[in-house]
Design a protein around this motif. Structure first.
Motif, mmCIF file in Angstrom:
data_model
loop_
_atom_site.group_PDB
_atom_site.id
_atom_site.type_symbol
_atom_site.label_atom_id
_atom_site.label_comp_id
_atom_site.label_asym_id
_atom_site.label_seq_id
_atom_site.Cartn_x
_atom_site.Cartn_y
_atom_site.Cartn_z
ATOM 1 N N ASP A 77 0.826 -1.214 0.000
ATOM 2 C CA ASP A 77 0.000 0.000 0.000
ATOM 3 C C ASP A 77 0.857 1.258 0.000
ATOM 4 O O ASP A 77 0.504 2.252 -0.635
ATOM 5 N N LEU A 78 1.972 1.230 0.718
ATOM 6 C CA LEU A 78 2.809 2.420 0.862
ATOM 7 C C LEU A 78 4.273 2.013 0.766
ATOM 8 O O LEU A 78 4.675 0.988 1.320
ATOM 9 N N THR A 79 5.058 2.798 0.047
ATOM 10 C CA THR A 79 6.482 2.522 -0.077
ATOM 11 C C THR A 79 7.295 3.757 0.286
ATOM 12 O O THR A 79 6.848 4.906 0.093
ATOM 13 N N LEU A 80 8.512 3.515 0.800
ATOM 14 C CA LEU A 80 9.480 4.568 1.105
ATOM 15 C C LEU A 80 10.764 4.261 0.351
ATOM 16 O O LEU A 80 11.382 3.222 0.575
ATOM 17 N N ASP A 81 11.151 5.162 -0.545
ATOM 18 C CA ASP A 81 12.309 4.950 -1.407
ATOM 19 C C ASP A 81 13.252 6.150 -1.334
ATOM 20 O O ASP A 81 12.843 7.274 -0.998
ATOM 21 N N PHE A 82 14.507 5.896 -1.743
ATOM 22 C CA PHE A 82 15.503 6.961 -1.878
ATOM 23 C C PHE A 82 16.193 6.824 -3.225
ATOM 24 O O PHE A 82 16.339 5.728 -3.765
ATOM 25 N N GLN A 83 16.673 7.966 -3.726
ATOM 26 C CA GLN A 83 17.413 7.952 -4.985
ATOM 27 C C GLN A 83 18.371 9.138 -5.026
ATOM 28 O O GLN A 83 18.029 10.247 -4.613
ATOM 29 N N LEU A 84 19.582 8.874 -5.518
ATOM 30 C CA LEU A 84 20.497 9.952 -5.872
ATOM 31 C C LEU A 84 20.017 10.515 -7.201
ATOM 32 O O LEU A 84 19.914 9.782 -8.189
ATOM 33 N N LEU A 85 19.710 11.803 -7.236
ATOM 34 C CA LEU A 85 19.174 12.393 -8.459
ATOM 35 C C LEU A 85 20.290 12.701 -9.445
ATOM 36 O O LEU A 85 21.373 13.154 -9.071
ATOM 37 N N THR A 86 20.021 12.459 -10.727
ATOM 38 C CA THR A 86 20.984 12.758 -11.769
ATOM 39 C C THR A 86 20.868 14.227 -12.174
ATOM 40 O O THR A 86 19.862 14.897 -11.896
ATOM 41 N N LEU A 87 21.884 14.725 -12.853
ATOM 42 C CA LEU A 87 21.851 16.113 -13.310
ATOM 43 C C LEU A 87 20.683 16.334 -14.268
ATOM 44 O O LEU A 87 20.050 17.390 -14.259
ATOM 45 N N ARG A 88 20.360 15.334 -15.078
ATOM 46 C CA ARG A 88 19.222 15.467 -16.008
ATOM 47 C C ARG A 88 17.910 15.588 -15.235
ATOM 48 O O ARG A 88 17.037 16.394 -15.595
ATOM 49 N N GLN A 89 17.760 14.794 -14.179
ATOM 50 C CA GLN A 89 16.532 14.883 -13.379
ATOM 51 C C GLN A 89 16.411 16.264 -12.733
ATOM 52 O O GLN A 89 15.309 16.821 -12.655
ATOM 53 N N LEU A 90 17.517 16.809 -12.263
ATOM 54 C CA LEU A 90 17.480 18.134 -11.645
ATOM 55 C C LEU A 90 17.122 19.205 -12.672
ATOM 56 O O LEU A 90 16.338 20.122 -12.393
ATOM 57 N N ASP A 91 17.681 19.086 -13.875
ATOM 58 C CA ASP A 91 17.419 20.080 -14.915
ATOM 59 C C ASP A 91 15.976 20.023 -15.411
ATOM 60 O O ASP A 91 15.415 21.045 -15.816
ATOM 61 N N ASN A 92 15.377 18.832 -15.383
ATOM 62 C CA ASN A 92 14.033 18.655 -15.934
ATOM 63 C C ASN A 92 12.940 18.617 -14.867
ATOM 64 O O ASN A 92 11.812 18.209 -15.155
ATOM 65 N N ALA A 93 13.263 19.036 -13.647
ATOM 66 C CA ALA A 93 12.300 18.970 -12.547
ATOM 67 C C ALA A 93 11.085 19.858 -12.835
ATOM 68 O O ALA A 93 11.224 21.013 -13.249
ATOM 69 N N GLN A 94 9.906 19.297 -12.639
ATOM 70 C CA GLN A 94 8.664 20.035 -12.826
ATOM 71 C C GLN A 94 7.795 19.875 -11.585
ATOM 72 O O GLN A 94 7.976 18.947 -10.798
ATOM 73 N N THR A 95 6.856 20.779 -11.430
ATOM 74 C CA THR A 95 5.941 20.731 -10.297
ATOM 75 C C THR A 95 4.547 20.339 -10.775
ATOM 76 O O THR A 95 3.889 21.121 -11.482
#
Length: 210
Positions: A100-118
């Motif tokens: 039902d619920l998950t808790l995850d972690f990830q090191l963000l890549t530079l592409r993910q940071l550049d393409n971040a949207q809200t």
């Protein structure tokens, strides 16, 4: 690689691996006791129940801290050679194909940071580098400068909570989900020995800013 592993593991005592397990008794032991009491209480609210909550731990915070640090030191954020680290799954139905619920972690890549949207349906919170939440998901990003690494550029890490579509977990708000994500993000920042705890506060302001 051997020198990097010595650097990572030598700066703190490494915990023994804990085998994945499930519990539905003392909820303070949810996720093998790695959650703060407040986070457990918020998950109870999200689940809209206190009884028959099962949890299964996949990776300890110590193991995740070590893995993400190695990914950062070996250029994972630049090359994209990163993976999602699952800390814990929470469910009320042992036979369900997905938790039902998950808790995850990830090191963000530079592409993910550049393409971040809200997303339009998300509340925005002034927590860490970036924090977004709805009643069914939350992400808290923090920048981790590791003094022992000799690098000034930070590792940007995301703590993510997700409630699956169709789950009976329907009692929470965006403040509840982001509170849990912030709590585990802070715990990981401390396990990674981030400078200034990655900019995360002990008592976060859970009022949406947008």
């Amino acid at each position: 690689m051997g020198a990097i592993l010595f650097l990572v593991l030598g700066c703190r005592q490494h915990h023994e691996d804990s085998a994945p397990g499930a519990s539905n008794g003392d909820l303070s032991e949810m996720c093998d006791g790695e959650l703060e009491a407040m986070a457990v209480q918020r998950i109870e609210k999200i689940a809209d129940r206190r009884d028959d909550i099962l949890s299964s731990t996949h990776e300890t915070l110590s193991d995740i801290a070590d893995s993400i640090t190695v990914e950062y030191l070996t250029g994972g954020a630049t090359t994209g050679r990163v993976r999602t680290h699952r800390m814990c799954e929470v469910s009320v139905d042992r036979a369900a194909p997905q938790p039902d619920l998950t808790l995850d972690f990830q090191l963000l890549t530079l592409r993910q940071l550049d393409n971040a949207q809200t997303p339009a349906d998300s509340d925005v919170f002034a927590l860490g580098r970036r924090a977004l939440a709805t009643s069914r998901r939350a992400s808290v990003h923090f920048d981790c400068v590791i003094p022992s690494s000799g690098r000034s550029s930070p590792a940007t890490v995301r703590a993510h909570l997700s409630v699956r579509a169709g789950s009976t977990f329907h009692g929470g708000t965006s403040q509840d989900t982001v509170a849990v994500a912030h709590s585990v993000a802070l715990s990981l920042a401390r396990a990674m020995r981030c400078e200034d705890d990655g900019g995360l506060e002990d008592e976060p302001d859970l009022r949406p800013v947008r």
